[in-house]
Structure formats: C-alpha cells, structure tokens
Design an enzyme around this catalytic site. Structure first.
Site, mmCIF file in Angstrom:
data_model
loop_
_atom_site.group_PDB
_atom_site.id
_atom_site.type_symbol
_atom_site.label_atom_id
_atom_site.label_comp_id
_atom_site.label_asym_id
_atom_site.label_seq_id
_atom_site.Cartn_x
_atom_site.Cartn_y
_atom_site.Cartn_z
ATOM 1 N NE ARG A 88 -4.127 -0.093 2.707
ATOM 2 C CZ ARG A 88 -5.107 -0.992 2.774
ATOM 3 N NH1 ARG A 88 -4.873 -2.261 2.619
ATOM 4 N NH2 ARG A 88 -6.316 -0.578 2.991
ATOM 5 N NE ARG A 127 -16.708 -3.492 4.437
ATOM 6 C CZ ARG A 127 -15.540 -3.204 3.894
ATOM 7 N NH1 ARG A 127 -14.942 -4.071 3.109
ATOM 8 N NH2 ARG A 127 -14.967 -2.049 4.134
ATOM 9 N NE ARG A 160 -13.264 -3.265 7.618
ATOM 10 C CZ ARG A 160 -12.570 -3.313 6.492
ATOM 11 N NH1 ARG A 160 -12.656 -4.379 5.706
ATOM 12 N NH2 ARG A 160 -11.779 -2.316 6.143
ATOM 13 N NE ARG A 171 -11.163 2.000 5.331
ATOM 14 C CZ ARG A 171 -12.292 1.282 5.237
ATOM 15 N NH1 ARG A 171 -13.350 1.613 5.935
ATOM 16 N NH2 ARG A 171 -12.329 0.254 4.438
HETATM 17 P P1 AP5 Z 1 -15.156 -5.728 -0.107
HETATM 18 O O1 AP5 Z 1 -14.946 -6.874 -1.021
HETATM 19 O O2 AP5 Z 1 -15.221 -5.984 1.355
HETATM 20 O O3 AP5 Z 1 -14.126 -4.545 -0.448
HETATM 21 P P2 AP5 Z 1 -12.554 -4.392 -0.186
HETATM 22 O O4 AP5 Z 1 -11.932 -3.872 -1.436
HETATM 23 O O5 AP5 Z 1 -12.006 -5.644 0.398
HETATM 24 O O6 AP5 Z 1 -12.603 -3.209 0.848
HETATM 25 P P3 AP5 Z 1 -11.871 -2.999 2.248
HETATM 26 O O7 AP5 Z 1 -12.624 -1.923 2.945
HETATM 27 O O8 AP5 Z 1 -11.664 -4.294 2.935
HETATM 28 O O9 AP5 Z 1 -10.508 -2.435 1.774
HETATM 29 P P4 AP5 Z 1 -9.499 -1.642 2.599
HETATM 30 O O10 AP5 Z 1 -8.360 -1.689 1.669
HETATM 31 O O11 AP5 Z 1 -9.900 -0.303 3.050
HETATM 32 O O12 AP5 Z 1 -9.426 -2.441 3.971
HETATM 33 P P5 AP5 Z 1 -8.332 -3.403 4.599
HETATM 34 O O13 AP5 Z 1 -9.039 -4.399 5.387
HETATM 35 O O14 AP5 Z 1 -7.376 -3.833 3.564
HETATM 36 O O15 AP5 Z 1 -16.527 -5.012 -0.576
HETATM 37 C C1 AP5 Z 1 -17.042 -3.865 0.104
HETATM 38 C C2 AP5 Z 1 -18.586 -3.953 0.144
HETATM 39 O O16 AP5 Z 1 -19.080 -3.850 -1.184
HETATM 40 C C3 AP5 Z 1 -19.130 -5.280 0.699
HETATM 41 O O17 AP5 Z 1 -20.303 -5.029 1.410
HETATM 42 C C4 AP5 Z 1 -19.430 -6.105 -0.572
HETATM 43 O O18 AP5 Z 1 -20.497 -7.015 -0.352
HETATM 44 C C5 AP5 Z 1 -19.809 -5.026 -1.573
HETATM 45 N N1 AP5 Z 1 -19.406 -5.336 -2.952
HETATM 46 C C6 AP5 Z 1 -18.213 -5.872 -3.360
HETATM 47 N N2 AP5 Z 1 -18.178 -5.983 -4.707
HETATM 48 C C7 AP5 Z 1 -19.387 -5.491 -5.172
HETATM 49 C C8 AP5 Z 1 -19.952 -5.322 -6.471
HETATM 50 N N3 AP5 Z 1 -19.273 -5.674 -7.586
HETATM 51 N N4 AP5 Z 1 -21.184 -4.775 -6.566
HETATM 52 C C9 AP5 Z 1 -21.872 -4.403 -5.438
HETATM 53 N N5 AP5 Z 1 -21.387 -4.530 -4.178
HETATM 54 C C10 AP5 Z 1 -20.157 -5.077 -4.039
HETATM 55 O O19 AP5 Z 1 -7.554 -2.394 5.556
HETATM 56 C C11 AP5 Z 1 -8.128 -1.898 6.742
HETATM 57 C C12 AP5 Z 1 -7.102 -1.088 7.524
HETATM 58 O O20 AP5 Z 1 -6.015 -1.935 7.932
HETATM 59 C C13 AP5 Z 1 -6.421 0.070 6.770
HETATM 60 O O21 AP5 Z 1 -7.194 1.252 6.799
HETATM 61 C C14 AP5 Z 1 -5.092 0.193 7.528
HETATM 62 O O22 AP5 Z 1 -5.283 0.881 8.748
HETATM 63 C C15 AP5 Z 1 -4.762 -1.254 7.847
HETATM 64 N N6 AP5 Z 1 -3.950 -1.879 6.783
HETATM 65 C C16 AP5 Z 1 -4.305 -2.940 5.991
HETATM 66 N N7 AP5 Z 1 -3.329 -3.238 5.123
HETATM 67 C C17 AP5 Z 1 -2.333 -2.351 5.342
HETATM 68 C C18 AP5 Z 1 -1.067 -2.127 4.741
HETATM 69 N N8 AP5 Z 1 -0.616 -2.872 3.706
HETATM 70 N N9 AP5 Z 1 -0.290 -1.117 5.235
HETATM 71 C C19 AP5 Z 1 -0.704 -0.370 6.269
HETATM 72 N N10 AP5 Z 1 -1.900 -0.497 6.873
HETATM 73 C C20 AP5 Z 1 -2.712 -1.484 6.415
HETATM 74 MG MG MG Z 2 -11.161 -6.158 2.265
#
Ligand code: AP5
Ligand code: MG
Ligand code: ZN
Length: 215
Positions: A88, A127, A160, A171
C-alpha cells in the site's frame, strides 16, 4: 501464481479474493484481515494497529512488512499466493520485491479494481460481516436472507469499526495520497491489469478469471 489484488477501500478486493482462492487454490493474504484478527485477540501488534485503523490511517510500514514477510515464507505460499491490501506504499512494494528476490520468485500480476468514489462510500457504509465466519454482505447489494444473521452459520452480522462515514472518507484520502502512486510502479513493470469494479461481482470475477487464465 503470485498475485497482488489492488484497489481503493470498498472496491471489492475481499469479495473477489474469496472467489479466486476457491478457484485457484491459493492462500488469501489480507493484511487488513490479519490486523483485525490481531485486534480481536488483543495481541500487542493488534493494540498498536488498532490506533491507526480506527482513524483510517496506514499501520507503520515496519510492522506491516514484517508480518507479510513471515507469512510469505510459510509452506502454503510456496506454490502461489494472493495478496489483498498489500503493498500500500512504495516502501512496502520495494520491500516485497526484495522478499521475492530472496525467495527466488516474481509477482505475475497486479490486478487493480477501480470504482468511482461515490460508489466506494456506498459500499463501505452498507457492508456488514459475520462475527463468526467472516462472510461479507451488503445491506443493499447482497443482503442476507434474514436481517442481522449470517446465511452460512447464523452468526451475528456486525459493521467494521472503520466503515463509519468519517473514517471511510479518511481511508479514501489515504489511498489517493499513499497508495495510488503504486499504480504507476506496477504499470512501469508491465504488471498492472485494470479491471472495472463498478459492475456486479460476477462480471468483475469473470474478467479477473480471464486475466489469470492468460498469465
Ligand atoms: P469488499 O470486497 O469488502 O471490499 P474491499 O476492497 O475488500 O474493501 P476494504 O474496505 O476491505 O478495503 P481496505 O483496503 O480499506 O481495507 P483493509 O481491510 O485492507 O466489498 C465492500 C462492500 O461492497 C461489501 O459489502 C461487498 O459485499 C460489496 N461489494 C463488493 N463488490 C461489489 C460489487 N461488484 N457490486 C456491489 N457490491 C459489491 O484495511 C483496513 C485497515 O487496515 C487500513 O485502513 C489500515 O489501517 C490497515 N492496513 C491494511 N493493510 C495495510 C497495509 N498494507 N499497510 C498499512 N496499513 C494497512
Ligand atoms: Mg477487504
Ligand atoms: Zn457466518
């Protein structure tokens, strides 16, 4: 098959990862899921990560890179893996390149799911996920058959803590500032594959499938 799944928060990375891991039998490595698990267990790393996650900020690179490096060295990753939400930052991408060199491997593709901001906010705000098995739903786009209950295990559906309006906007801002430069990083390596995520999940999945089959 060593794949990176990229895209802004709410783009559908987790949703598509579920289908990819089932079809191609690769472990799904989501740094967000790993941090949420650590928060739930109350480990020191979880307590540290929570402070950043609740504000929508990135967890410091030194923490994140360490957990991914350890995970990629595990046995189940040797035949391939699917990274979701990592790297990221440019720093994380460079660290990943070093780890891959050390392991004698290479990244095969960085799949970028792109979706307009307004839709991302709608996806995050609607979500919910199962407290027991983690299955993800959307209150409007893919609702459970019974309100508040998981279809698979009847577990309680929860939101969440970082999906509230204020944190979701933070974000998105963090994504634009710190993560979007990675698109050029992978484009310059010839690895970037753009996928329009503003369609139903099945259509998005079909396009990803044809990309993966063409590798
Ligand atoms: P979903 O599939 O859950 O989306 P996603 O892309 O996985 O979204 P996230 O919110 O999980 O991504 P993120 O990158 O912010 O979070 P992460 O956990 O990595 O879909 C979302 C919704 O839409 C669902 O309800 C689904 O049903 C719906 N949907 C999906 N596809 C659809 C479609 N085609 N049509 C209609 N509806 C649909 O990160 C969280 C936190 O962790 C970060 O903010 C940070 O603090 C930390 N973190 C994680 N990774 C790192 C890293 N590498 N470095 C530093 N901090 C990090
Ligand atoms: Mg995710
Ligand atoms: Zn469940």
């Amino acid at each position: 098959m060593n794949i990176i799944l990229m895209g802004p928060p709410g783009a559908g990375k987790g949703t598509q990862a579920d289908f990819i891991k089932a079809k191609y039998r690769v472990p799904h490595i989501s740094t967000g899921d790993m941090f949420r698990d650590a928060v739930k267990k109350g480990t020191p790393m979880g307590q540290e990560a929570k402070k950043y996650m609740n504000e929508g900020k990135l967890v410091p690179d030194q923490v994140t890179i360490g957990i991914v490096e350890d995970r990629l060295a595990e046995d189940d990753c040797q035949a391939g893996f699917l990274l979701d939400g990592f790297p990221r930052t440019i720093n994380q991408a460079e660290a990943l390149d070093k780890v891959m060199d050390k392991l004698g491997k290479k990244i095969d593709a960085a799949i970028n799911i792109f979706v307009p901001d307004k839709i991302l906010i709608e996806r995050m705000s609607g979500r919910v996920s199962c407290k027991e098995c983690g299955t993800v739903y959307h209150l409007v786009f893919s609702p459970p058959s019974q309100s508040g209950k998981c279809d698979k295990c009847s577990g309680e559906l929860i939101q969440r803590s970082d999906d509230n309006a204020e944190t979701a906007v933070n974000r998105l801002q963090v994504y634009i500032e710190q993560t979007s430069p990675l698109l050029d990083y992978y484009k310059n390596k010839g690895l970037l594959k753009d996928v329009d995520g503003n369609r139903d999940s099945k259509s998005v999945g079909s396009e990803i499938e044809s990309i993966l089959n063409g590798l």
